[in-house]
Design an enzyme around this catalytic site. Structure first.
Site, PDB file in Angstrom:
ATOM      1  N   SER A   1     -36.522  59.297 -30.271  1.00 52.08           N
ATOM      2  CA  SER A   1     -37.721  59.980 -30.774  1.00 52.08           C
ATOM      3  C   SER A   1     -37.960  59.650 -32.248  1.00 52.08           C
ATOM      4  O   SER A   1     -37.028  59.631 -33.062  1.00 52.08           O
ATOM      5  CB  SER A   1     -37.562  61.494 -30.620  1.00 52.08           C
TER       6      SER A   1
ATOM      7  N   THR B   1     -40.982  66.573 -25.430  1.00 53.49           N
ATOM      8  CA  THR B   1     -41.269  65.260 -24.881  1.00 53.49           C
ATOM      9  C   THR B   1     -40.725  65.154 -23.451  1.00 53.49           C
ATOM     10  O   THR B   1     -40.264  66.139 -22.868  1.00 53.49           O
ATOM     11  CB  THR B   1     -40.799  64.136 -25.854  1.00 53.49           C
TER      12      THR B   1
ATOM     13  N   LYS C   1     -42.833  68.150 -20.553  1.00 55.81           N
ATOM     14  CA  LYS C   1     -44.186  68.520 -20.993  1.00 55.81           C
ATOM     15  C   LYS C   1     -44.958  69.395 -20.003  1.00 55.81           C
ATOM     16  O   LYS C   1     -45.789  70.199 -20.409  1.00 55.81           O
ATOM     17  CB  LYS C   1     -45.003  67.256 -21.300  1.00 55.81           C
TER      18      LYS C   1
ATOM     19  N   ASP D   1     -51.652  65.697 -28.486  1.00 56.45           N
ATOM     20  CA  ASP D   1     -51.785  64.260 -28.207  1.00 56.45           C
ATOM     21  C   ASP D   1     -53.231  63.782 -28.291  1.00 56.45           C
ATOM     22  O   ASP D   1     -53.529  62.763 -28.924  1.00 56.45           O
ATOM     23  CB  ASP D   1     -51.223  63.927 -26.815  1.00 56.45           C
TER      24      ASP D   1
ATOM     25  N   ALA E   1     -51.145  60.417 -20.980  1.00 58.03           N
ATOM     26  CA  ALA E   1     -51.826  60.186 -22.265  1.00 58.03           C
ATOM     27  C   ALA E   1     -53.335  60.104 -22.053  1.00 58.03           C
ATOM     28  O   ALA E   1     -54.118  60.665 -22.839  1.00 58.03           O
ATOM     29  CB  ALA E   1     -51.310  58.901 -22.899  1.00 58.03           C
TER      30      ALA E   1
ATOM     31  N   GLU F   1     -57.807  55.972  -7.448  1.00 61.93           N
ATOM     32  CA  GLU F   1     -57.807  57.384  -7.021  1.00 61.93           C
ATOM     33  C   GLU F   1     -57.370  58.309  -8.161  1.00 61.93           C
ATOM     34  O   GLU F   1     -57.868  59.424  -8.297  1.00 61.93           O
ATOM     35  CB  GLU F   1     -56.858  57.600  -5.822  1.00 61.93           C
ATOM     36  N   LYS F   2     -56.440  57.813  -8.978  1.00 69.94           N
ATOM     37  CA  LYS F   2     -55.970  58.650 -10.100  1.00 69.94           C
ATOM     38  C   LYS F   2     -57.065  58.806 -11.146  1.00 69.94           C
ATOM     39  O   LYS F   2     -57.227  59.868 -11.749  1.00 69.94           O
ATOM     40  CB  LYS F   2     -54.729  58.021 -10.741  1.00 69.94           C
TER      41      LYS F   2
END
Ligand code: ATR
Length: 279
Positions: free
Chosen positions: A13, A60, A64, A100, A128, A152-153
């Site tokens: 991180s 993270t 999440k 984010d 994201a 589809e997503k």
């Protein structure tokens, strides 16, 4: 006051470098460390924030989403996105935030790109992309399209954003990107294509499909100049590096943790030092 980032793995991180530099800069007595928390330990860990031993945490992978039901309240963004990257302890209650998307929008605005009234094409439909799509809609983007390898997503994400914000969102696969890009002001890559490693020599879009006046933002931050950004440079586009989002999501977290404006340049320097200038 004790702050931390939790994840599994968490070793790599970049948050401690950024937050500790910012805390030092402002002369605050807080500490910020990384703590590895396995999925089965999450509930117990949350009690350490609830008790006041820890006063705030960055969250993270892989926590999440699983952390959502452990919160007492959620910010509007976290609720819409369905993911939390920041836990704030506020009057003994735990509030989950998601910085984010705002990190991405602030990086664009820092580069002089006002999101309001603009049209954007997002490549990718993962976590994201979800944060960014909702935040663009909330920030007044006029038109939004999502293109993903698995269409589809993209369709599911477009439907969610439309239902929650009212913005019409188009969705599709990665074909005919040239004609999709012709009509937009901002192109954002949220896929891992271009990332250091096996995908480094790849880009979903080449210069021929870009136009001057287009803003190209790659949220991939290693290498600093991805192939997509190099192509954008050739086409005379404005470029926004992935490090921008990383710095600004951290700056927003810092504001939530401390109630103070973050020293953004100090955080950026710390990040550059941790990553190496080029990389
Ligand atoms: P993140 O949380 O960073 O968004 P993610 O949720 O794993 O990560 O999402 C990764 C995104 O990159 C997805 O949109 C994925 O496409 P699929 O939904 O079809 O899997 C996209 N992606 C990853 N590798 C890709 C590749 N080689 N070509 C195109 N898209 C790719």
């Amino acid at each position: 006051m004790k702050l931390c980032v939790i994840g599994d793995p968490v070793e790599h991180s970049l948050s401690p470098a950024m937050h500790n530099a910012a805390l030092r800069e402002l002369g605050l007595e807080h500490t910020y460390e990384k703590i590895r928390v396995k999925p089965e330990e999450l509930k117990k860990f949350i009690e350490r924030i609830r008790s006041g031993e820890i006063s705030g945490a960055s969250i993270t992978i892989p926590h999440k989403q699983s952390i959502l039901p452990l919160m007492d309240g959620l910010s509007k963004e976290a609720e819409l996105i369905g993911a939390v990257n920041t836990v704030q302890r506020k009057e003994n209650k735990l509030v989950g935030h998601n910085t984010d998307g705002i990190g991405c929008v602030n990086a664009l605005e820092e580069a002089g790109v006002e999101v309001s009234g603009k049209s954007a094409l997002i490549l990718g439909a993962g976590g994201a992309a979800r944060a960014i799509a909702f935040t663009l809609a909330l920030s007044g983007a006029e038109a939004l399209e999502i293109a993903n390898r698995t269409p589809e997503k993209a369709e599911a994400l477009a439907r969610d954003v439309n239902e929650e914000t009212g913005l019409e969102v188009a969705a599709g696969d990665l074909s005919n990107l040239g004609s999709k890009i012709r009509n937009v002001d901002i192109l954002i890559n949220t896929t891992s294509v271009g990332m250091k490693g096996t995908q480094e020599d790849k880009t979903l879009v080449k210069a021929v499909d870009m136009h001057p006046g287009l803003v190209v933002n790659d949220i991939v931050y290693t290498p600093r100049k991805t192939l997509l950004l190099k192509e954008a440079g050739k086409a005379g586009c404005k470029i926004v590096e992935g490090r921008g989002m990383l710095v600004h999501q951290g700056a927003e977290q810092f504001r939530i943790f401390t109630g103070k404006d973050a020293p953004v340049e100090v955080m950026r320097e710390a990040l550059n030092e941790a990553l190496g200038e080029k990389n």
